[in-house]
Design an enzyme around this catalytic site. Structure first.
Site, PDB file in Angstrom:
ATOM      1  CB  CYS A  62      -0.900   0.001   1.238  1.00 31.99           C
ATOM      2  SG  CYS A  62       0.036   0.080   2.773  1.00 31.99           S
ATOM      3  CB  ALA A  65       4.132  -0.504   2.056  1.00 30.74           C
ATOM      4  NE  ARG A  96      12.193  -1.071   1.529  1.00 34.50           N
ATOM      5  CZ  ARG A  96      12.335  -1.326   0.226  1.00 34.50           C
ATOM      6  NH1 ARG A  96      11.746  -2.340  -0.321  1.00 34.50           N
ATOM      7  NH2 ARG A  96      13.072  -0.549  -0.537  1.00 34.50           N
ATOM      8  CG  HIS A 195       7.241   4.516  -4.239  1.00 38.02           C
ATOM      9  ND1 HIS A 195       7.049   3.579  -5.223  1.00 38.02           N
ATOM     10  CD2 HIS A 195       7.563   3.829  -3.118  1.00 38.02           C
ATOM     11  CE1 HIS A 195       7.254   2.372  -4.727  1.00 38.02           C
ATOM     12  NE2 HIS A 195       7.563   2.492  -3.442  1.00 38.02           N
TER      13      HIS A 195
END
Lengths: 479, 519
Positions: A62, A65, A96, A195
């Site tokens: 999503c 994230a 990550r 992003h």
């Protein structure tokens, strides 16, 4: 190597057969995301960046994230508040492998989880007051924090909180940048919008509100690394090459990055962009606003590394160009030895890739350097421009799948039987159970770096250990 | 620049050695000095020391709003875990899709197994108009593609905030033939902003039982001799559920584990991918209403479920993650009482062997001080076992812990002289625990993988005994319950103690006189 792949397999027929399992409405929608690459194609011929179909087991995440997990999270000298209920930050806590150097809890916070832990009363009465308090407490307990970001979880946008007002008020009060990010998970169709939103907040809340550091002196050789999250140390294995050819990397976005590096970026001469998908937005903005050119590069595998180093050097003077040749020559014996050792063990092996960002195309030549073939590839959250950038990496006959469902990927892999599947943690054990070697290509399967020459040796070793481990031979009981 | 490079094909340097090479170390220094604009080393050192102080602890404990490194997840992952223990069941998470990616990832990283669940993939338009169409299409797709025997619906906070009504939506979807009318679609509303994963677990168990047992109160359901058992959210479920089944087998008890993930989360690698494996059959789940009694292994994972079961006329009993000798005794005596069967002789032998092992090793455990954190029931069970070993649980912390839980822990501590320095911290997090350990040191920490940051900061060794364990492999395949399970836990603790002693006595010519061969 031949010019096409999957010869002798009816890949188009396979796609049709797999689609048959869907109810009609979904079949029509999914059909647009699957294709077999044609010769000389300019594009992969698939639709992308469209909503996932309910109930099909998409692998996507999503917007939160994309913002907290990808873009903002690695900025090490800031604290990123997972604003809303406890889960989002909990699941993404240290997930990550964005490596950094710092004293965690004192001047860096990358592997910590900060949340406003919304309760029912916060949903009913709003969470702005709590957010005020959260920021005050953070600033008191972590006095060396250089800035704070507010990463919105789903409820924030639904209950009408004004996090921008809180950010402005508290920023003035504590004298540090506070960045409100509207990355609620329901926005957009995947990580990708997260992003973009995160990029835009850097534009609006860093570039527009802060200045490059006083005393920062530019040189003609200043570049940045944009879109490298330093997974397993990727950005470091890249930075070292850029430094070796005589450039000065003034900022890393965002692996092992700091607020100051973001602030100083407008002073760079060129922005070098690795993950185009997640950070092209800010590169384009800087080109428009500050006149900074940007260039995509690819540091996976020696062929692409050498090509990229030459392309980067070409933007600078002869000295840098000479250095680039020297650096390429210096690493060549190590690269030759790696290829001599691993290529015979990997030659002709078939790989199917399914990941996000830049990797479905960027890693292809690293496999080719080892004599391996890519027979299928696809992106979790690509846009059209990604699929336009893909055909020159892969060959005719390659199966292309956009936002693949767990069902499709399982059926495709079952039919094509590649020698290696390169995808994520949710896929890993599915294919290992089927007896197929697997490498996680998000986290490098806890290995890495895979970028740069140093990373290529690790990449080659890892592909070998996955494919040539004896475990695949003991899978069948003799009784 | 030298001619040779550090990396080599013969001996490939991994990240843990590559970045310690001089060229990288110098690069880190340059980056820090020229570009990071960080704080001075002296300032960082000063603040670092301050975070370890009593003064800092006070400020830290005065926190009212920010939660830092909590020991809890949100409701849906607990509900998903519960659903995945039923035969052929596909969890369907109604709301934003990213949540499901997170739950699947988290469970997969612990169990090292595939984890299947679907999302209704709601986005902005669903936020405005509601997610009914997502439910209708989603159920149809999930049913056609993944051929489940049951779809268990739960919610993300998005669907809860906009107020989607699962019961109505599911009925509506069935009306549109998304799934057959008689296809089981139990559901649970699982708002992430209420409680934590243990509450989600409870909600889903209750949701499944409600579906199969009916919602009306029915006190005179005919009963048989079988006993139900609800394990609760448990990272060791693979080993533990199998151990419970073995124990029931020894007793000769017809036991139904309500939500048994042990096979689904431990499938073989033989060339075939099993999307579903094992689990409590739907038939057994239906029949479980006739059981004589239901035992909950974790009180805080099952309050509503037990209440519901009690209303069906069953006896209920609850435990708090029973570990160790006395807790296992209590469990076996309860099984004996409910079934009318004596405790099998074999288990008595196992008990004796466990006590023998504790006797052999007690010298290394007596008086050792522990911090314990995790879910409320785990903390209770672990502390009880430590007291039994002559060890001292000192800081007992659970972000999901309530005032009631704190009192329960205190009562346990008060029952033993080894509990006198112990205190329970409900609603607190691992950043609080960091302050506690710095200001009141312990010898060992018992927790999960997230505790490795505490180990790094405080240098107190960590023993991983609860979910999630990401950075060690396969421990979940061994039980922690029953006498055999207690033996496993004992060995895990002892191994860490011995490794720690060795690590502290291995400097040649300086400390290695105590580097004993025999311990």
């Amino acid at each position: 190597m031949s010019l096409s792949v999957n010869e002798g397999i009816d890949v188009k027929g396979l796609v049709d057969k797999v689609l048959e399992a869907y109810p009609e409405k979904s079949r029509k929608r999914r059909a647009k995301h699957l294709n077999v690459l044609e010769a000389e194609a300019k594009d992969c011929g698939v639709k992308s960046n469209i909503k996932s179909i309910p109930g099909v087991m998409t692998i996507r995440g999503c917007a939160y994230a994309g913002s907290k997990g990808v873009v903002w999270g690695p900025i090490k000298d800031m604290i990123h508040i997972s604003h809303g209920p406890v889960g989002c930050g909990y699941y993404s806590w240290s997930g990550r492998r964005n490596y950094y150097v710092g004293d965690t809890g004192v001047d860096s916070w990358g592997t910590m989880h900060f949340t406003s832990d919304f309760q029912e009363k916060d949903i009913v009465f709003g969470g702005d007051k709590k957010l005020h308090k959260v920021i005050e407490e953070i600033n008191e307990l972590f006095p060396l924090v250089n800035g704070i970001s507010i990463q919105s979880e789903c409820p924030i946008g639904l209950i009408g909180d004004d996090i921008e007002a809180v950010a402005r008020a508290k920023s003035a009060e504590i004298g540090k940048p506070i960045i409100p990010v509207r990355c609620e998970g329901f926005r957009g169709v995947s990580q990708s919008l997260g992003h973009h939103i995160a990029n835009d907040t850097i534009r609006d809340w860093i570039f527009e509100k802060t200045e490059p550091k006083e005393g920062f002196v530019s040189t003609p050789y200043d570049v940045t690394i944009i879109g490298d999250y330093n997974i397993g140390g990727d950005a470091w294995a890249s930075r070292i090459l850029l430094e070796e050819i005589g450039l000065r990397v003034v900022a890393q976005w965002s692996g092992d990055g700091t607020l100051a590096e973001l602030e100083n970026t407008p002073k760079a001469k060129v922005n070098l962009i690795h993950c185009y998908r997640s950070m092209n937005y800010i590169a384009r903005h800087m080109e428009e606003k500050f006149g900074i050119p940007w260039m995509e590069y690819n540091f996976f595998g020696p062929s692409q590394i050498a090509e990229s180093l030459r392309k980067i050097a070409a933007l600078f003077d002869d000295k840098i160009k000479e250095n680039a040749e020297k650096v390429i020559a210096r690493y060549q014996p190590m690269v030759d030895a790696v290829i001599a050792k691993y290529k015979p063990r990997l030659e002709g092996k078939k790989v199917m890739i399914y990941v996000g960002g830049l990797r479905p195309r960027h890693v292809v030549d690293a496999y080719h350097d080892l004599g391996m073939e890519i027979v299928g590839t696809g992106y979790e959250f690509a846009h059209n421009d990604d699929y336009q950038r893909t055909p020159h990496y892969v060959k005719e006959g390659t199966l292309i799948y956009d936002d693949v469902t767990a069902f499709e990927l399982e059926k495709f892999v079952e039919a094509i039987r590649p020698d290696l599947v390169a995808s994520g943690i949710k896929e890993k054990y599915v294919f290992q159970k089927m007896g197929l070697p697997f490498r996680q290509m998000h986290s490098w399967d806890y290995s890495g770096p895979y970028h740069g020459y140093d990373g290529f040796a690790i990449f080659a070793r890892d592909m070998d250990l996955a494919i040539n481990n004896p475990v695949w031979g003991i899978m069948k009981a003799p009784f | 620049m030298s001619d040779t490079v550090s990396q080599s094909a013969d001996k490939v340097l991994d990240h843990f050695t590559l970045f310690r090479q001089p060229e990288y170390k110098e690069m880190f220094e340059r980056k820090k000095a020229e570009f990071e604009y960080g704080h001075s080393d002296e300032e960082v050192a000063r603040v670092s020391e301050w975070t370890k102080s009593e003064e800092y602890k006070e400020k830290n404990f005065a926190r009212e709003a920010v939660v830092i490194n909590p020991t809890k997840a949100c409701q849906p992952i607990g509900a998903m875990f519960a659903a995945q223990g039923f035969e052929g069941t596909l969890p369907f998470v109604h709301g934003s899709q990213g949540c499901v990616a997170y739950y699947r990832t988290h469970l997969t990283r612990h169990f090292k197994e595939p984890n299947s669940a679907v999302s209704s993939s709601m986005t902005e338009d669903a936020a405005v108009f509601g997610g009914l169409n997502n439910m209708i299409d989603g159920l149809a797709n999930a049913y056609e593609l993944y051929k489940p025997k049951m779809i268990a619906v739960l919610t993300t906070c998005m669907a809860e905030v906009i107020g989607d009504d699962l019961q109505g939506f599911i009925a509506n979807a069935k009306g549109k033939d998304s799934v057959p009318q008689d296809f089981p679609v139990p559901f649970a509303h699982t708002p992430a902003f209420v409680g934590s994963h243990i509450v989600g677990y409870d909600n889903m168990i209750k949701g499944v039982l409600t579906h199969f047992w009916g919602t009306s109160e029915n006190y005179d359901t005919p009963k048989n001799a079988s006993i139900n058992l609800i394990p609760g959210f448990d990272g060791y479920a693979v080993g533990n559920n199998r151990e419970l089944k073995r124990i029931a087998g020894l007793f000769g008890i017809d036991m139904t584990i309500l939500s048994d993930v042990s096979d689904n989360f431990d499938t073989p690698m033989d060339g075939e991918y099993r999307m579903y494996d094992g689990g409590t059959t739907l038939e057994a789940t239906k029949e479980a209403v006739h059981a004589k009694a239901t035992i909950s292994m974790q009180e805080y994972c099952t309050p509503q479920s037990l209440q519901f079961i009690k209303e069906k006329g069953q006896d209920v009993a609850k435990f708090n993650y029973p570990m160790g000798v006395a807790a296992t005794d209590e469990l076996l005596l309860k099984l004996s009482e409910l079934s009318g069967k004596p405790v099998p002789a074999e288990l008595k032998l196992e008990r004796g062997r466990l006590v023998d092992a504790i006797g052999d090793s007690h010298t290394h455990l007596h008086g050792k001080r522990f911090a314990v954190y995790g879910d409320p029931d785990f903390c209770l069970g672990m502390s009880k076992f430590l007291l039994e070993l002559g060890a001292e649980p000192v800081h007992i912390l659970s972000t999901s812990g309530s005032k009631k839980w704190e009192k329960q822990v205190q009562k346990l501590l008060d029952s033993s002289p080894f509990g006198k320095s112990g205190k329970a911290y409900g609603g607190k997090d691992l950043w609080h625990l960091r302050s506690l350990i710095f200001t009141d040191k312990v010898d060992y920490i018992i927790g999960n993988s997230y505790g490795k940051y505490l180990e790094r900061d405080t240098k107190v060794p960590l023993i991983r005994l609860t979910y999630p364990i990401f950075d060690r492999h396969h421990h979940h395949r061994y039980p922690t319950w029953g006498y055999q399970g207690a033996l496993n836990v004992l060995v895990r603790i002892l191994d860490r103690i011995f490794e720690d002693i060795d690590a502290n006595t291995n400097i040649v010519g300086q400390t290695d006189y105590s580097f004993d061969l025999i311990r």
